[in-house]
Design a protein around this motif. Structure first.
Motif, mmCIF file in Angstrom:
data_model
loop_
_atom_site.group_PDB
_atom_site.id
_atom_site.type_symbol
_atom_site.label_atom_id
_atom_site.label_comp_id
_atom_site.label_asym_id
_atom_site.label_seq_id
_atom_site.Cartn_x
_atom_site.Cartn_y
_atom_site.Cartn_z
ATOM 1 N N ALA A 26 51.799 -20.997 85.997
ATOM 2 C CA ALA A 26 51.931 -22.439 85.802
ATOM 3 C C ALA A 26 52.763 -23.063 86.916
ATOM 4 N N ARG A 27 52.198 -24.058 87.569
ATOM 5 C CA ARG A 27 52.906 -24.806 88.614
ATOM 6 C C ARG A 27 52.590 -26.279 88.409
ATOM 7 N N LEU A 28 53.593 -27.008 87.939
ATOM 8 C CA LEU A 28 53.389 -28.384 87.507
ATOM 9 C C LEU A 28 53.527 -29.362 88.672
ATOM 10 N N SER A 29 52.719 -30.399 88.637
ATOM 11 C CA SER A 29 52.778 -31.424 89.682
ATOM 12 C C SER A 29 53.894 -32.414 89.398
ATOM 13 N N ASP A 30 54.367 -33.067 90.441
ATOM 14 C CA ASP A 30 55.403 -34.090 90.298
ATOM 15 C C ASP A 30 54.771 -35.425 89.917
ATOM 16 N N GLU A 39 46.990 -24.702 97.026
ATOM 17 C CA GLU A 39 46.288 -25.992 97.007
ATOM 18 C C GLU A 39 46.220 -26.551 95.594
ATOM 19 N N MET A 40 45.973 -25.685 94.622
ATOM 20 C CA MET A 40 45.921 -26.136 93.234
ATOM 21 C C MET A 40 47.273 -26.633 92.737
ATOM 22 N N ALA A 41 48.337 -26.028 93.240
ATOM 23 C CA ALA A 41 49.682 -26.400 92.786
ATOM 24 C C ALA A 41 49.999 -27.863 93.070
ATOM 25 N N GLU A 42 49.366 -28.427 94.093
ATOM 26 C CA GLU A 42 49.708 -29.778 94.531
ATOM 27 C C GLU A 42 48.967 -30.877 93.772
ATOM 28 N N VAL A 43 47.999 -30.510 92.926
ATOM 29 C CA VAL A 43 47.153 -31.537 92.313
ATOM 30 C C VAL A 43 47.433 -31.685 90.825
ATOM 31 N N ASP A 44 46.897 -32.773 90.272
ATOM 32 C CA ASP A 44 47.108 -33.083 88.865
ATOM 33 C C ASP A 44 45.954 -32.640 87.983
ATOM 34 N N CYS A 45 44.794 -32.435 88.567
ATOM 35 C CA CYS A 45 43.610 -32.076 87.798
ATOM 36 C C CYS A 45 42.621 -31.373 88.709
ATOM 37 N N VAL A 46 41.975 -30.332 88.191
ATOM 38 C CA VAL A 46 40.921 -29.639 88.930
ATOM 39 C C VAL A 46 39.583 -29.953 88.270
ATOM 40 N N ALA A 47 38.621 -30.321 89.088
ATOM 41 C CA ALA A 47 37.299 -30.720 88.585
ATOM 42 C C ALA A 47 36.213 -29.814 89.152
ATOM 43 N N LEU A 48 35.108 -29.707 88.417
ATOM 44 C CA LEU A 48 33.909 -29.043 88.914
ATOM 45 C C LEU A 48 32.702 -29.646 88.190
ATOM 46 N N PRO A 49 32.081 -30.661 88.794
ATOM 47 C CA PRO A 49 30.958 -31.347 88.131
ATOM 48 C C PRO A 49 29.624 -30.649 88.365
ATOM 49 N N SER A 50 29.599 -29.344 88.202
ATOM 50 C CA SER A 50 28.448 -28.534 88.580
ATOM 51 C C SER A 50 27.303 -28.642 87.576
ATOM 52 N N ALA A 101 44.864 -21.360 84.394
ATOM 53 C CA ALA A 101 46.017 -20.460 84.415
ATOM 54 C C ALA A 101 47.232 -21.118 85.053
ATOM 55 N N MET A 102 46.983 -22.055 85.979
ATOM 56 C CA MET A 102 48.078 -22.748 86.648
ATOM 57 C C MET A 102 48.516 -24.005 85.890
ATOM 58 N N ALA A 103 48.029 -24.123 84.648
ATOM 59 C CA ALA A 103 48.402 -25.235 83.769
ATOM 60 C C ALA A 103 47.931 -26.585 84.304
ATOM 61 N N LYS A 104 46.686 -26.580 84.780
ATOM 62 C CA LYS A 104 46.075 -27.825 85.238
ATOM 63 C C LYS A 104 45.016 -28.271 84.232
ATOM 64 N N PRO A 105 44.983 -29.546 83.890
ATOM 65 C CA PRO A 105 43.859 -30.038 83.097
ATOM 66 C C PRO A 105 42.580 -29.951 83.913
ATOM 67 N N ILE A 106 41.456 -29.838 83.216
ATOM 68 C CA ILE A 106 40.170 -29.576 83.855
ATOM 69 C C ILE A 106 39.156 -30.646 83.478
ATOM 70 N N ILE A 107 38.379 -31.067 84.457
ATOM 71 C CA ILE A 107 37.192 -31.885 84.198
ATOM 72 C C ILE A 107 35.984 -31.097 84.690
ATOM 73 N N THR A 108 35.040 -30.860 83.801
ATOM 74 C CA THR A 108 33.822 -30.155 84.207
ATOM 75 C C THR A 108 32.666 -30.599 83.340
ATOM 76 N N THR A 109 31.491 -30.111 83.662
ATOM 77 C CA THR A 109 30.289 -30.546 82.967
ATOM 78 C C THR A 109 30.034 -29.730 81.703
ATOM 79 N N ASP A 110 29.338 -30.368 80.775
ATOM 80 C CA ASP A 110 28.889 -29.689 79.562
ATOM 81 C C ASP A 110 27.658 -28.861 79.948
ATOM 82 N N ASN A 111 27.933 -27.818 80.710
ATOM 83 C CA ASN A 111 26.905 -27.006 81.363
ATOM 84 C C ASN A 111 27.231 -25.539 81.114
#
Length: 219
Positions: free
Chosen positions: A27-31, A110-121, A136-146
């Motif tokens: 877990a690496r939280l963003s500021d 790179e993931m540590a610096e962001v607030d959300c990781v997305a994959l609209p695949s 695993a790095m405690a980031k919220p996720i946006i992805t497709t219902d796929n």
């Protein structure tokens, strides 16, 4: 296989992807600096939803200006019919719509610096490694219902599911992630971490393989 009686339930199991190393991806939280940063980690393919992400980013930049940044990390110009070309990527960067980070062997930095990781695949995914690592790095996720993608998100708990091939749905999910605020994003990120610990820890997957090998040797 089960529905068609090709295998007995007693000798079947389903692995939740290849798992994630929870020690490397901690877990690496963003500021909270007033800026919301999104990141897509993938080969730069239109099948991975890159075009929809760029268009959603364009709309968000017009609405929020410098309060939002949309980053991309991964190989560009790969040998694939749906590949994004280097020229297209440069056009988006020059337009100021996205930030292209190139490639990295230290994706966790790179993931540590962001607030959300997305994959609209809308690609026929397994369980995407980038989403497991983000969770695993405690980031919220946006992805497709796929297929594959949806397994990583409990909608509204640790992120948002959007419709495949829908810029509008992706834009709405990203906008919602911005509007919920920093503290709620941290709560969602913690839920991501807990989901990875309970379901996707690579130790769980390795044990399943070892148990299967041991069972086969005894047979």
């Amino acid at each position: 296989f089960l529905d068609n009686h090709l295998a007995h339930p007693s000798i079947t199991d389903r692995l939740p992807g290849s798992g994630v190393d929870l020690s490397r991806f901690s877990a690496r939280l963003s500021d909270d600096d007033g800026k919301v940063r999104f990141l897509v980690v993938a080969r730069m393919l239109y099948d991975k939803g890159i075009g929809h992400y760029v268009e959603a980013a364009r709309r968000l930049k017009a609405e929020y200006g410098d309060r939002v940044e949309c980053r991309l990390l991964g190989f560009v110009g790969v040998n694939n019919p749906t590949a994004v070309s280097k020229e297209e990527m440069q056009q988006w960067v020059d337009e100021g719509v996205v930030t292209y980070l190139g490639v990295s062997d230290k994706v966790e930095d790179e993931m540590a610096e962001v607030d959300c990781v997305a994959l609209p695949s809308f690609y026929r995914e397994g369980v995407p490694k980038s989403l497991l690592e983000a969770g695993a790095m405690a980031k919220p996720i946006i992805t497709t219902d796929n297929v594959g993608c949806r397994e990583t998100v409990d909608h509204t708990v640790n992120g948002y599911l959007c419709e495949p091939k829908s810029t509008e749905s992706l834009y709405a999910a990203m906008k919602e992630m911005i509007e919920v605020g920093h503290s709620q994003r941290l709560i969602m990120g913690q839920a991501s971490r807990e989901k990875m610990q309970s379901t996707f820890d690579e130790k769980i997957i390795i044990k399943k393989y070892m148990d299967a090998v041991e069972s086969a040797l005894k047979a």
